[in-house]
Design a protein around this motif. Structure first.
Motif, mmCIF file in Angstrom:
data_model
loop_
_atom_site.group_PDB
_atom_site.id
_atom_site.type_symbol
_atom_site.label_atom_id
_atom_site.label_comp_id
_atom_site.label_asym_id
_atom_site.label_seq_id
_atom_site.Cartn_x
_atom_site.Cartn_y
_atom_site.Cartn_z
ATOM 1 N N ALA E 28 -16.939 -64.154 5.769
ATOM 2 C CA ALA E 28 -16.508 -65.352 5.068
ATOM 3 C C ALA E 28 -17.504 -65.662 3.959
ATOM 4 C CB ALA E 28 -16.449 -66.519 6.043
ATOM 5 N N PRO E 29 -17.048 -66.234 2.855
ATOM 6 C CA PRO E 29 -17.995 -66.633 1.824
ATOM 7 C C PRO E 29 -18.917 -67.702 2.392
ATOM 8 C CG PRO E 29 -15.798 -67.521 1.373
ATOM 9 C CD PRO E 29 -15.669 -66.599 2.527
ATOM 10 N N GLY E 30 -20.154 -67.693 1.972
ATOM 11 C CA GLY E 30 -21.131 -68.625 2.520
ATOM 12 C C GLY E 30 -21.864 -68.066 3.727
ATOM 13 N N THR E 31 -21.511 -66.834 4.145
ATOM 14 C CA THR E 31 -22.261 -66.213 5.232
ATOM 15 C C THR E 31 -23.618 -65.788 4.689
ATOM 16 O OG1 THR E 31 -20.178 -65.389 6.085
ATOM 17 C CG2 THR E 31 -22.197 -64.400 6.981
ATOM 18 N N VAL E 32 -24.676 -66.238 5.363
ATOM 19 C CA VAL E 32 -26.023 -65.972 4.864
ATOM 20 C C VAL E 32 -26.466 -64.586 5.322
ATOM 21 C CG1 VAL E 32 -28.402 -66.809 4.842
ATOM 22 C CG2 VAL E 32 -26.516 -68.431 4.896
ATOM 23 N N THR E 33 -26.510 -63.623 4.393
ATOM 24 C CA THR E 33 -26.874 -62.249 4.728
ATOM 25 C C THR E 33 -27.975 -61.793 3.801
ATOM 26 O OG1 THR E 33 -24.520 -61.934 5.130
ATOM 27 C CG2 THR E 33 -25.920 -59.957 5.186
ATOM 28 N N ILE E 83 -37.522 -64.645 3.148
ATOM 29 C CA ILE E 83 -36.155 -65.161 3.264
ATOM 30 C C ILE E 83 -35.292 -64.238 4.104
ATOM 31 C CG2 ILE E 83 -36.196 -66.510 1.151
ATOM 32 C CD1 ILE E 83 -34.891 -64.154 -0.270
ATOM 33 N N SER E 84 -35.941 -63.416 4.931
ATOM 34 C CA SER E 84 -35.138 -62.470 5.698
ATOM 35 C C SER E 84 -34.647 -63.078 7.025
ATOM 36 C CB SER E 84 -35.945 -61.193 5.975
ATOM 37 O OG SER E 84 -37.058 -61.506 6.767
ATOM 38 N N ASP E 85 -35.159 -64.254 7.390
ATOM 39 C CA ASP E 85 -34.746 -64.881 8.655
ATOM 40 C C ASP E 85 -33.557 -65.806 8.368
ATOM 41 O OD1 ASP E 85 -34.370 -66.371 10.898
ATOM 42 O OD2 ASP E 85 -36.483 -66.905 11.169
ATOM 43 N N GLU E 86 -32.342 -65.246 8.580
ATOM 44 C CA GLU E 86 -31.141 -65.955 8.133
ATOM 45 C C GLU E 86 -30.935 -67.279 8.872
ATOM 46 O OE1 GLU E 86 -28.648 -62.649 8.782
ATOM 47 O OE2 GLU E 86 -29.472 -61.579 7.058
ATOM 48 N N ALA E 87 -31.298 -67.308 10.138
ATOM 49 C CA ALA E 87 -31.121 -68.544 10.917
ATOM 50 C C ALA E 87 -32.002 -69.655 10.343
ATOM 51 C CB ALA E 87 -31.472 -68.297 12.373
ATOM 52 N N PHE E 88 -33.239 -69.308 10.009
ATOM 53 C CA PHE E 88 -34.161 -70.275 9.443
ATOM 54 C C PHE E 88 -33.617 -70.849 8.125
ATOM 55 C CE2 PHE E 88 -37.689 -71.048 6.483
ATOM 56 C CZ PHE E 88 -38.310 -72.089 7.127
ATOM 57 N N ILE E 89 -33.111 -69.957 7.282
ATOM 58 C CA ILE E 89 -32.579 -70.391 5.978
ATOM 59 C C ILE E 89 -31.415 -71.362 6.198
ATOM 60 C CG2 ILE E 89 -31.446 -69.616 3.845
ATOM 61 C CD1 ILE E 89 -34.402 -68.804 4.030
ATOM 62 N N GLU E 90 -30.562 -71.050 7.196
ATOM 63 C CA GLU E 90 -29.440 -71.949 7.456
ATOM 64 C C GLU E 90 -29.937 -73.321 7.941
ATOM 65 O OE1 GLU E 90 -26.685 -69.806 9.981
ATOM 66 O OE2 GLU E 90 -25.556 -69.228 8.188
ATOM 67 N N GLN E 91 -31.024 -73.282 8.714
ATOM 68 C CA GLN E 91 -31.618 -74.541 9.176
ATOM 69 C C GLN E 91 -32.108 -75.378 7.985
ATOM 70 O OE1 GLN E 91 -35.138 -73.914 11.487
ATOM 71 N NE2 GLN E 91 -35.526 -76.120 11.725
ATOM 72 N N GLY E 97 -28.904 -80.448 3.195
ATOM 73 C CA GLY E 97 -27.502 -80.677 2.821
ATOM 74 C C GLY E 97 -27.003 -79.745 1.736
ATOM 75 N N LEU E 98 -27.377 -78.468 1.824
ATOM 76 C CA LEU E 98 -26.983 -77.509 0.785
ATOM 77 C C LEU E 98 -25.681 -76.821 1.156
ATOM 78 C CD1 LEU E 98 -30.503 -75.899 0.256
ATOM 79 C CD2 LEU E 98 -29.475 -77.782 -1.040
ATOM 80 N N ASN E 99 -24.886 -76.490 0.160
ATOM 81 C CA ASN E 99 -23.630 -75.756 0.309
ATOM 82 C C ASN E 99 -23.910 -74.353 0.880
ATOM 83 O OD1 ASN E 99 -21.333 -74.139 -0.365
ATOM 84 N ND2 ASN E 99 -20.695 -75.753 -1.786
ATOM 85 N N PRO E 100 -23.073 -73.869 1.787
ATOM 86 C CA PRO E 100 -23.302 -72.508 2.314
ATOM 87 C C PRO E 100 -23.340 -71.435 1.225
ATOM 88 C CG PRO E 100 -21.585 -73.640 3.578
ATOM 89 C CD PRO E 100 -21.938 -74.549 2.453
ATOM 90 N N LEU E 101 -22.555 -71.631 0.152
ATOM 91 C CA LEU E 101 -22.583 -70.631 -0.931
ATOM 92 C C LEU E 101 -23.964 -70.570 -1.579
ATOM 93 C CD1 LEU E 101 -19.150 -71.391 -2.652
ATOM 94 C CD2 LEU E 101 -19.744 -69.326 -1.386
ATOM 95 N N VAL E 102 -24.645 -71.690 -1.644
ATOM 96 C CA VAL E 102 -26.003 -71.736 -2.179
ATOM 97 C C VAL E 102 -26.936 -70.916 -1.294
ATOM 98 C CG1 VAL E 102 -27.996 -73.271 -2.420
ATOM 99 C CG2 VAL E 102 -25.800 -73.916 -3.418
ATOM 100 N N LEU E 103 -26.795 -71.107 0.005
ATOM 101 C CA LEU E 103 -27.667 -70.363 0.926
ATOM 102 C C LEU E 103 -27.401 -68.864 0.828
ATOM 103 C CD1 LEU E 103 -27.523 -72.722 4.010
ATOM 104 C CD2 LEU E 103 -29.239 -72.621 2.209
ATOM 105 N N GLU E 104 -26.113 -68.510 0.721
ATOM 106 C CA GLU E 104 -25.765 -67.097 0.607
ATOM 107 C C GLU E 104 -26.468 -66.470 -0.603
ATOM 108 O OE1 GLU E 104 -21.583 -66.453 0.204
ATOM 109 O OE2 GLU E 104 -21.798 -64.268 0.223
ATOM 110 N N ASP E 105 -26.409 -67.166 -1.735
ATOM 111 C CA ASP E 105 -27.034 -66.626 -2.954
ATOM 112 C C ASP E 105 -28.553 -66.692 -2.888
ATOM 113 O OD1 ASP E 105 -24.527 -66.170 -3.879
ATOM 114 O OD2 ASP E 105 -24.457 -67.893 -5.213
ATOM 115 N N THR E 106 -29.086 -67.641 -2.128
ATOM 116 C CA THR E 106 -30.539 -67.755 -1.996
ATOM 117 C C THR E 106 -31.141 -66.486 -1.389
ATOM 118 O OG1 THR E 106 -30.485 -70.143 -1.789
ATOM 119 C CG2 THR E 106 -32.370 -69.025 -0.798
#
Ligand SMILES: [Mg+2]
Ligand SMILES: [Mg+2]
Ligand SMILES: [Mg+2]
Ligand SMILES: [Mg+2]
Ligand SMILES: [Mg+2]
Ligand SMILES: [Mg+2]
Ligand SMILES: [Mg+2]
Ligand SMILES: [Mg+2]
Ligand SMILES: [Mg+2]
Ligand SMILES: [Mg+2]
Ligand SMILES: [Mg+2]
Ligand SMILES: [Mg+2]
Ligand SMILES: [Mg+2]
Ligand SMILES: [Mg+2]
Ligand SMILES: [Mg+2]
Ligand SMILES: [Mg+2]
Ligand SMILES: [Mg+2]
Ligand SMILES: [Mg+2]
Ligand SMILES: [Mg+2]
Ligand SMILES: [Mg+2]
Ligand SMILES: [Mg+2]
Ligand SMILES: [Mg+2]
Ligand SMILES: [Mg+2]
Ligand SMILES: [Mg+2]
Ligand SMILES: [Mg+2]
Ligand SMILES: [Mg+2]
Ligand SMILES: [Mg+2]
Ligand SMILES: [Mg+2]
Ligand SMILES: [Mg+2]
Ligand SMILES: [Mg+2]
Ligand SMILES: [Mg+2]
Lengths: 367, 367, 367, 367, 367
Positions: E28-33, E83-91, E97-106
């Motif tokens: 899904a878009p916004g998946t932090v990978t 930035i390799s710890d995806e769970a941390f970034i999502e936290q 309050g950031l959009n998931p698409l932002v995190l994905e691109d981060t």
């Protein structure tokens, strides 16, 4: 770059001449400085004064008499030939109330094509291109057109021009040009200039086609040189011609009161032609690049052929010579030399080898 | 450039012919001058007159009879074949009230594709491209389409055209074309012209693919020449075809009352196709450039191979010949010559050298 | 070009085949003509019908049953596999009220990517690119997406596609896709198509890097050929992919009521990716051009090496052979021949010459 | 790229030096850091203060005295020569109330040409290009012009400049410049800078023409090197010059109160010239590319000629040598050797072969 | 392309690997990978919290404590390294309050530079380029900057960065940065990134200049390879750097409330620099193309020289060897052999021929 360290040994590859721009440097803008190569001689002034009924022709008249006639019932075409007399140009400029910057560009033969709209007049600089009858070279003549209320001023360098057709239409009482105003005359002159570009393009096209044949037939070094000259001429012609498209397009969109809506329909035809001309120039550019490519490919081909001849001759005769060398040795004990059929056997062997090598090269399609 | 000094020895490389544009120079704009190569012959006039219920077909009728019928309840397709008779074209123009500039462009076969909107009609110039059945060459036929209120005028040079499909749809009573107006007919004709460009593109594509195979298989000089011809044809076809995209796009955006909103949906389909065609032409251009590159690389390869053969033959046999030369010398005191096994030893040495060189070249992968 | 004179001897270089477009020529616009190569077979219809709570899956159902269910409380994904049955496509089109031009483009596999907005639906054509598992070639599959009020129709040529991830997200009840409307599904499918372009780009990138290594290691003719094939594939992939950027950008700016503002945020992510893809393709193009350049430079290098070997061998042994030739002459009076040390002196001289030449070539760095 | 694996053996091909930008990194924006190569020396301040009647000249004055005089009835030209003293520049900046970013760019000799409009002043950075009298190299001097209410500040690196003409016009009481304000002075300085670009262009043009002749006459390696240097200089000059066009065009469109409408007419003349300059640079670029092409084609030609000589010599004499070798064999039974006319017959045969080969090469046009 | 027929023999030229994008497909878009190569390790969080008077520094703190402090009177710089710890970034994302698409691109290190404006924050992705001290290679580090109301979040891959200068200015109480808000900090970080591009450009420039010298001095195959590597790096650096120009320009024009007018003046300075950088990259591209051209021309030169040596040696000694061969023949009747001065006469003739050939080659300037 700053002050770069001079690379040794390259200095001799650089020319050292004086600048032709030096004379212009530091002068105030609007200083009238003739930049062309047709110095000397007085300017000639020819005038057509016409309306639907009457045509007055004044040949080699004076600028004073032109300024004196301010008849609003006529359209007047003032043709000024010879622009090297800077004082004279300034006099004309003052007479018609022209901006000094206009006069500067009128005589600056390096000025690129332009159209400037002033409140009371429209000023255009163009390049007349035509093929010189004698040398068959492209002549580029600087021309300035100024559209005033009911007058058109033309400034040109030489008596030759591309306006013969316009003149004959002016002389013909029933022609459309006689019943229309100065803006139509301005258009007609511009149209004549642009129409003549097609002749120059055709000249270039013929040279390209001629070179194409030469490249296939006999690609000498002169042909390569001629291709480069052609490329350079296409570049230069493009520079002189290509701005016209944009200029005419802007003139059509302009709302200057001196250009009537009727004349704009005709200007659209000129625009059409300038688009076509620009496309042609683009194609000529690509074609001249193709020519060079073809030339290089033909050169490679020729080299290949030369190398094949060398390789075949050397590959056949060097081994044969080796065999002859063998039996030219002076060893005491060489049984073959004493065989009864030694000599014909040697020949036989050499002929066999010769045939084998021929077949080998035949198979490789080198023969 | 001005009057350039003539470079010596290059004059003979330049062609000297007369311009085909000379006839047009200096003429008033709107002068109808046929520029094509299909002179002579009378113009043929064929007419379809139809609506949802009725279809009248008039073959080889006269323009007078067409002008006489002003039935508003029909859509009329007037097909005029042969445009070299300038007087006739002017007669047609007067009959339908067309601007002289329109007539000039109608018969000017050098005119690039264009669409001009006039108050009462829309005027378009296009190039019909089709493959000549016999010579398999691309034929380029100049065609002018004029959309009037309920009429479409078609001016074409030759009887051949790309409208067979449109004609059969007009003849079929239940087809959509029969129930729609002149603007749909105009679209249908333009669509037929553009659809046929795909056939020409495919023809070019096949030539590219064929040349690709030839370049890999047998890159002769003729192949290089053919690649250059192809490049030139792609350039020319691009020139004839590529303006259509912009023209159709502007027609869709135009608000001319003669084009209904329904027809614009169909024009968008034509636009789609012209975009596709332009992209293809761009790709063909890059592919033909690649072809030349591949040709040059294959040439280099072949040269390399030729040089390897020469180098191997010369490098092996020249040293051997030298050794044979040594023992062909006539010195009084050459002990080897008198050895019992001198001759076989010489052979042995030469064979060893031969094998050593073979191994050397094998290692270099030249064998 | 007109009817060009046929150049002799080149005819055989031109292919003569029949056009695949012939079948389409002259047909009315909106005629549904399948242009692809996957003929035969019935179309398969698979349906997902879902909302936040419920998911109905219908595999290999009929179009009639799809049309029967008009449940507005569901989002429906109708997946139609196989588009060669033109009658079936027309039936679907009528069922959903689609414009004939839409149907024509749905089955026209030559249609370039496009998005057309109609009042009640949005119609998109794209190319699904994926690497065939077996042949490792790039497969290009034509796909049409139609976004209706609460339905998305997908038309594809083959059962393979790039939608596996979207399907699994639809099956997962808690996924975001289940709680959003048809426009989000439309986005998700487009996103899947674009995401897969990265796989194709990576495939191209790896081929470029592999060829780079080959060019350095062993620049055979096959490598040059492979570079050209790569260049051609980059061109083709660019053509299929590059329009997407512009299309998505226009979709984001559009005000069509079927696309919600929320979905546009996601479309912007797709836009991002298409920009990136276009940049990559541009870089791949430049890199494949560099490859060819490097290949040519390596070829020159190899040639240089071959020539050096030849030159060294010939330059050393030809003079030596000449000296041997001198003392192989049979003149009566050649004093050297009778010297006691004539033979060793000759050897000495030849060895000196040999060493001198070796030093000369060493100095030139040819050895 | 990330952290790329180092390719072995290539490291030595890469230079390892320290960055001149290091000093600037991390500093706050607006930090005044001189980036040029003309370090040391105090700044010189020269001032012209004039109106239609009076002219005051202050040579080598101090900045304090300039700041003290705030006479609004004069136009003041403050010429600051030498910008390596950062403290001094900051003092000037504070005195005239300039933004720190302006000062930073004033002394940053790497700054590209720019015009920034601030509320109270207009700030421009340009490159003065002129030919150094001694080395005949192009000198590039960084210059900053600041137009304040009735003052123009000029910051330049060296005492040499291109403003001699402007100075003499300022000294001439009756010149137009004396009766106009600071904006006209700003224009006059910019005009002087742009006018001088023509001298540099002419210098480049002459080098191109000179190289053209050399390429035809004697294409040595030095000529190729010089062509590359020329190409690089054209690139650099283009970078320094080409932004001016856009800058002047924006200045004309700007509505900054410091630029009067009258002065804009003159700026349009500068714009004209910058367009012309950009076109010339584009042409020079294409011409220098053509030069390299011609060089390569001449190289190929020369190679061809070398190969022809080799091929002719080898192809003629290797077979003849073989024949001589045949009759140098020592077989007991070689009847020809004992023929009375054997020797002249051998000669005859060899001469015939020689002539045949000559004719063969003549026919191939290699002789 | 469809399913293309496989060309035989080329399969082995194609690599077969697995895609690194496979993991991302269908998500899904916004998946932090995380897409980078710096896996593993916990993320480090460093915080500066400051205003004009106070500075708090928290090294290696936790994200929870950062979220706890919501002091509006401070500007906070949160620096997240790793930035390799995806769970941390999502936290972190949820916390702010950031959009998931932002995190994905981060964390998507393949994301091209971009600036996205959201209602409450501005999100930017850039590439930090710096020269690795050890390997002297260009390192490209992905960095994401998020400007919130009074906070700036920085996400970077490695501890190295280009922000040392910004940090020291933050620590300096009297610096401008301390008295300005978060938008100035955002600018300062962006400025630091862009300033460092100059160091990378200079590194490229030095490599170009170094290669230029090598190409003139000793154009080996390694030099050609290095030129190609350089060209590729210029391409890649251009891709990472060139979007910044457009992004900064749009940020200046944006009306987002988080960017104050004061800060835009500074952003204009960054814009200036990005324009300059893009121009440099364009020039480097043309210069690296010139390098390859020069390399090829030097190769041709070398080949020419090799061929001249071969031609001279062969052309001189092959005819001489022929003459020696003549007098090595064994005919019974060869009068010259018995002449008293036959041998010296033969020598004389051979020396004359030798001199004649030397003069011939001298005249041709091959010697
Ligand atoms: Mg430098
Ligand atoms: Mg001036
Ligand atoms: Mg001027
Ligand atoms: Mg004249
Ligand atoms: Mg005309
Ligand atoms: Mg016309
Ligand atoms: Mg010149
Ligand atoms: Mg005309
Ligand atoms: Mg016309
Ligand atoms: Mg026809
Ligand atoms: Mg169509
Ligand atoms: Mg369609
Ligand atoms: Mg090329
Ligand atoms: Mg159709
Ligand atoms: Mg269609
Ligand atoms: Mg499928
Ligand atoms: Mg995506
Ligand atoms: Mg994204
Ligand atoms: Mg990579
Ligand atoms: Mg900074
Ligand atoms: Mg700065
Ligand atoms: Mg100075
Ligand atoms: Mg000027
Ligand atoms: Mg001017
Ligand atoms: Mg194909
Ligand atoms: Mg996705
Ligand atoms: Mg993403
Ligand atoms: Mg870092
Ligand atoms: Mg900066
Ligand atoms: Mg700055
Ligand atoms: Mg090139």
């Amino acid at each position: 770059m700053g002050r770069p360290k001079k690379r040794k040994g390259l200095g001799k590859l650089r020319p050292q001449r004086k600048s032709k721009f030096e004379g212009k440097m530091g002068k105030a803008p609007g200083t009238v400085t003739y930049m062309g190569r047709r110095e000397g001689g007085e300017s000639i002034v020819n005038v057509f004064e016409y309306n639907g009924e009457v045509l007055h022709t004044y040949e080699r008249t004076t600028i004073e008499s032109v300024l004196a006639q301010k008849g609003d019932s006529y359209t007047t075409w003032v043709d000024i030939i010879g622009i090297s007399d800077e004082a004279f140009i300034e006099q004309v400029g003052k007479g018609f109330g022209l901006n000094p910057l206009v006069l500067e560009d009128t005589v600056n033969t390096h000025q690129r094509p332009k159209i400037d709209e002033y409140e009371d007049y429209i000023f255009g600089v163009f390049k007349m291109l035509y093929i010189d009858g004698e040398s068959q070279e492209i002549v580029c003549e600087h021309v300035a057109l100024i559209l005033l209320d009911n007058r058109v001023l033309v400034f040109q360098e030489l008596e030759d021009d591309v306006f013969a057709g316009v003149r004959s239409r002016v002389r013909n009482k029933s022609g459309r040009i006689r019943s229309r105003g100065a803006d139509y005359l301005f258009f007609a002159l511009l149209d004549a200039i642009v129409d003549n570009y097609f002749v120059v393009l055709e000249h270039l096209n013929e040279r390209i086609e001629h070179l194409e044949e030469l490249v296939y037939a006999n690609p000498t070094n002169e042909v390569a040189q001629e291709i480069q000259i052609l490329k350079k001429e296409v570049l230069k012609v493009r520079r002189w011609i290509s701005p016209v498209r944009e200029l005419v397009s802007r003139l059509i969109d302009s709302e200057h009161p001196l250009i009537s809506k009727d004349t704009k329909v005709f200007l659209r035809d000129v625009l059409d032609h300038s688009i076509e001309i620009n496309e042609s120039l683009q194609i000529y550019r690509e074609m001249s690049m193709s020519l060079m490519e073809m030339y290089m490919s033909n050169m490679s081909n020729k080299m290949n052929e030369v190398m094949k001849v060398l390789t075949i001759m050397a590959s056949i005769f060097i081994p044969l010579t080796f065999i002859a060398g063998i039996y030219g040795m002076n060893f005491d004990h060489m049984p073959e030399l004493h065989w009864k059929y030694g000599y014909p056997m040697a020949w036989g062997f050499m002929i066999l080898l010769f045939i084998a090598l021929l077949i080998y090269f035949k198979r490789k399609k080198w023969l």
